[in-house]
Design a protein around this motif. Structure first.
Motif, short mmCIF file in Angstrom:
data_model
loop_
_atom_site.label_atom_id
_atom_site.label_comp_id
_atom_site.label_asym_id
_atom_site.label_seq_id
_atom_site.Cartn_x
_atom_site.Cartn_y
_atom_site.Cartn_z
N SER A 1 0.82 -1.21 0.00
CA SER A 1 0.00 0.00 0.00
C SER A 1 0.85 1.26 0.00
O SER A 1 2.09 1.20 0.11
CB SER A 1 -0.93 0.03 1.22
N HIS A 2 0.17 2.39 -0.09
CA HIS A 2 0.82 3.70 -0.07
C HIS A 2 1.45 4.02 1.28
O HIS A 2 2.19 4.99 1.41
CB HIS A 2 -0.21 4.78 -0.40
N LYS A 3 1.14 3.25 2.33
CA LYS A 3 1.54 3.65 3.68
C LYS A 3 3.05 3.74 3.86
O LYS A 3 3.54 4.46 4.72
CB LYS A 3 0.92 2.70 4.70
N GLN B 1 -1.70 -3.20 7.16
CA GLN B 1 -0.86 -2.54 6.14
C GLN B 1 0.10 -1.52 6.74
O GLN B 1 1.25 -1.44 6.35
CB GLN B 1 -1.72 -1.82 5.08
N SER C 1 -2.00 7.52 9.47
CA SER C 1 -3.00 8.27 8.70
C SER C 1 -3.45 9.48 9.53
O SER C 1 -2.85 9.77 10.56
CB SER C 1 -4.18 7.36 8.36
N CYS D 1 -10.31 6.69 -2.05
CA CYS D 1 -11.00 6.14 -0.88
C CYS D 1 -10.52 6.91 0.35
O CYS D 1 -9.42 7.47 0.37
CB CYS D 1 -10.72 4.66 -0.74
N GLY E 1 -10.15 6.58 4.50
CA GLY E 1 -10.24 5.96 5.82
C GLY E 1 -9.94 7.06 6.82
O GLY E 1 -10.82 7.69 7.39
N GLY E 2 -8.65 7.35 7.03
CA GLY E 2 -8.26 8.53 7.79
C GLY E 2 -7.94 9.70 6.88
O GLY E 2 -7.71 10.81 7.34
N GLY E 3 -7.87 9.43 5.58
CA GLY E 3 -7.73 10.52 4.61
C GLY E 3 -6.34 10.71 4.02
O GLY E 3 -6.13 11.65 3.26
N SER E 4 -5.38 9.81 4.34
CA SER E 4 -4.01 10.13 3.93
C SER E 4 -3.74 9.92 2.44
O SER E 4 -3.10 10.74 1.80
CB SER E 4 -2.99 9.37 4.78
N ASN E 5 -4.25 8.82 1.86
CA ASN E 5 -3.97 8.64 0.43
C ASN E 5 -4.74 9.66 -0.38
O ASN E 5 -4.21 10.24 -1.33
CB ASN E 5 -4.28 7.20 -0.02
N LEU F 1 -11.09 0.80 6.05
CA LEU F 1 -11.58 2.19 6.19
C LEU F 1 -12.52 2.30 7.39
O LEU F 1 -13.58 2.88 7.32
CB LEU F 1 -12.30 2.65 4.91
N GLU G 1 -10.06 -1.62 0.38
CA GLU G 1 -10.09 -0.16 0.60
C GLU G 1 -10.04 0.56 -0.75
O GLU G 1 -10.86 1.44 -1.03
CB GLU G 1 -8.87 0.27 1.43
N THR H 1 -4.79 2.33 -4.11
CA THR H 1 -3.86 2.44 -2.99
C THR H 1 -3.10 1.16 -2.68
O THR H 1 -2.05 1.21 -2.07
CB THR H 1 -4.60 2.88 -1.72
C1 PLP Z 1 -4.74 2.25 5.07
C2 PLP Z 1 -5.23 2.09 3.69
C3 PLP Z 1 -6.23 2.95 3.16
C4 PLP Z 1 -6.92 4.01 3.96
O1 PLP Z 1 -6.15 4.92 4.63
P1 PLP Z 1 -6.10 6.46 4.26
O2 PLP Z 1 -5.29 7.07 5.33
O3 PLP Z 1 -7.50 6.97 4.23
O4 PLP Z 1 -5.46 6.56 2.96
C5 PLP Z 1 -6.60 2.78 1.85
N1 PLP Z 1 -6.08 1.82 1.09
C6 PLP Z 1 -5.14 0.96 1.57
C7 PLP Z 1 -4.61 -0.11 0.66
C8 PLP Z 1 -4.69 1.08 2.87
O5 PLP Z 1 -3.76 0.24 3.34
#
Ligand code: PLP
Length: 460
Positions: A115-117, A144, A234, A267, A269-273, A343, A389, A418
């Motif tokens: 993921s982007h994390k 993730q 996030s 998408c 969840g906490g908004g980071s991507n 999410l 997600e 993501t």
């Molecule tokens: C954690 C995650 C998200 C949601 O987190 P955001 O902070 O909202 O980006 C979305 N997609 C993947 C694959 C994730 O691991």
């Protein structure tokens, strides 16, 4: 350049990777509200946050003014192992949908964490290391973030303690082992290792845990262990800042081919991507240079933007963290156990909350069976097995492309893909077996959760 020359994948060279992160707060007239001390209601300054977070990350968290923040060379070098990530023209999906829309996705799943994390994990671990700390603590739900942080800490030689929501710890043993492969220690939460964990276990014996509860434990572990700080994957401003690398690369790639998106979808969840993807585009919008439709997609079972309150709330169940002003469902809100799509966090980034409140972006919620339908269609035509997600964004990208089919409009749609879904096959299995249902919380359920919002002087 003519659009028909666009390749399936637009790769950038390493040199085209951004040198600086972009801080969208610099262009916001209404800045996101400050974090507040839960005891006194006073804004949290640098010194207040020092026991919890790394110094440089606090500076980034509190900096509403510096527009471009240099990416340290060591972080750029790490990025080079898996970035720049491709921007893909979804020709096969377009063909399948028979839509005149042009669809692009920025793929962030091309690293082991899936993921982007990792974009923020390496930055946070780097600053912890720079400060001479021994290690960091964090929580993880689906796993993730814990995986990404373990990778970053493994690379830099930092200790990494992960509190993993118990239900995931038990149901996702492979994620846990990936983290341990990178050297992290993984504790199921709630645990007996912290005061807050013991208190939660006493009050709710047999609980399978929640993100909010794991956060409380990770914060306590950091503040009670010398040489450790807490990091979060996030929600925080600093995380959106690091994730701006996604949007900056996307913009460079599109600019190369003279493509201007009409709609940008992510998408939330906490908004980071989403925050990272949209940042440079939102900057143009805030400065009045361009206009884009920006859409946040969230699960109908955890609808922070579409049904939440814009208010100060606790970030965690144990109420040890600062208060943040955000769209929230209340810190006691726990999505229904049959919700499989991730999410699940009750709140939302303060930056995105402010932008949404000020009308700069839209939000929609989608039901999980519709999300998995989109995921499956996408996997079959584009090849990539998407994370649940990410599939929220796919769902709405498809919906918007189908609207174009009706109207004949050739809109350009960009969405964030993501991550990959290899560790989510239990959710896919439920979907395939027809055992997945959509649970949408009632107004009464949300009201009872809103009733737990803290009273903050000067807030209604
Ligand atoms: C954690 C995650 C998200 C949601 O987190 P955001 O902070 O909202 O980006 C979305 N997609 C993947 C694959 C994730 O691991």
């Amino acid at each position: 350049m003519a659009n028909q020359n666009i390749p399936y994948k637009i790769y950038l060279s390493e040199d085209e990777m951004p040198q600086t992160w972009y801080n969208v707060r610099a262009d916001m007239k209404n800045k996101p509200a400050p974090l507040l001390n839960p005891g006194t209601g006073a804004p949290m300054g640098f010194e207040d946050l020092r026991p919890v977070f790394c110094d440089e990350l606090i500076r980034q968290e509190l900096d509403d003014d510096t527009r471009d923040i240099p990416i340290p060379q060591e972080i750029r070098d790490f990025y080079k192992m898996y970035r720049p990530s491709p921007l893909v023209r979804a020709y096969c999906l377009e063909k399948k949908l028979q839509t005149p829309a042009k669809i692009y996705y920025k793929f962030e799943g091309n690293n082991t964490s899936g993921s982007h994390k990792l974009n923020s994990a390496i930055a946070q671990a780097y600053y912890a290391k720079q400060q001479g700390l021994k290690g960091v603590t964090t929580e993880t739900g689906a796993g993730q973030w814990g995986t990404a942080l373990s990778m970053a800490c493994g690379y830099l030689g930092l200790d990494c303690k992960v509190y993993m929501v118990k239900v995931s710890y038990e149901q996702k043993p492979f994620r846990r082992e990936v983290m341990r492969t990178y050297g992290a220690s993984v504790t199921p939460s709630p645990s007996e290792t912290t005061n807050v964990g013991r208190a939660i276990l006493k009050e709710h014996p047999g609980t399978t845990g929640s993100l909010g509860c794991a956060i409380s434990e990770a914060v306590e572990a950091a503040t009670s262990t010398p040489g450790y700080r807490y990091v979060l994957g996030s929600v925080l401003n600093q995380v959106l800042l690091h994730q701006s690398v996604i949007g900056l690369e996307t913009k460079t790639a599109l600019d190369k081919y003279g493509v201007v998106p009409d709609i940008i979808i992510g998408c939330a969840g906490g908004g980071s991507n989403l925050g990272g993807l949209i940042s440079p585009f939102m900057g143009e919008k805030l400065r009045g240079e361009k206009d884009y439709r920006i859409i946040a997609v969230e699960p109908a079972s955890c609808p922070s933007f579409t049904r939440g309150r814009f208010a100060y709330d606790f970030c965690d169940t144990g109420h040890v963290c600062p208060l943040a002003k955000m769209y929230t469902l209340g810190s006691n809100f726990i999505p229904s156990p049959n919700h499989a799509g991730g999410l699940r966090y009750h709140g939302m980034s303060s930056i995105l909350s402010q932008l949404y409140h000020d009308g700069y972006m839209e939000a929609v919620s989608v039901e999980q069976t519709k999300v998995f339908e989109a995921a499956e269609m996408f996997a079959r035509v584009e090849g990539i097995l998407p994370a649940p997600e990410s599939s929220h964004a796919i769902r709405v990208a498809i919906d918007e492309a189908m609207k174009c089919k009706e109207t004949g409009e050739e809109k350009t749609i960009v969405f964030g893909l993501t991550g990959t879904g290899y560790f989510d096959m239990v959710a896919y299995e439920k979907f395939h077996n027809g055992e997945m249902s959509d649970y949408i919380p009632t107004d009464a359920e949300l009201e009872s959760s809103f009733a737990t919002l803290p009273q903050v002087p000067g807030q209604d």
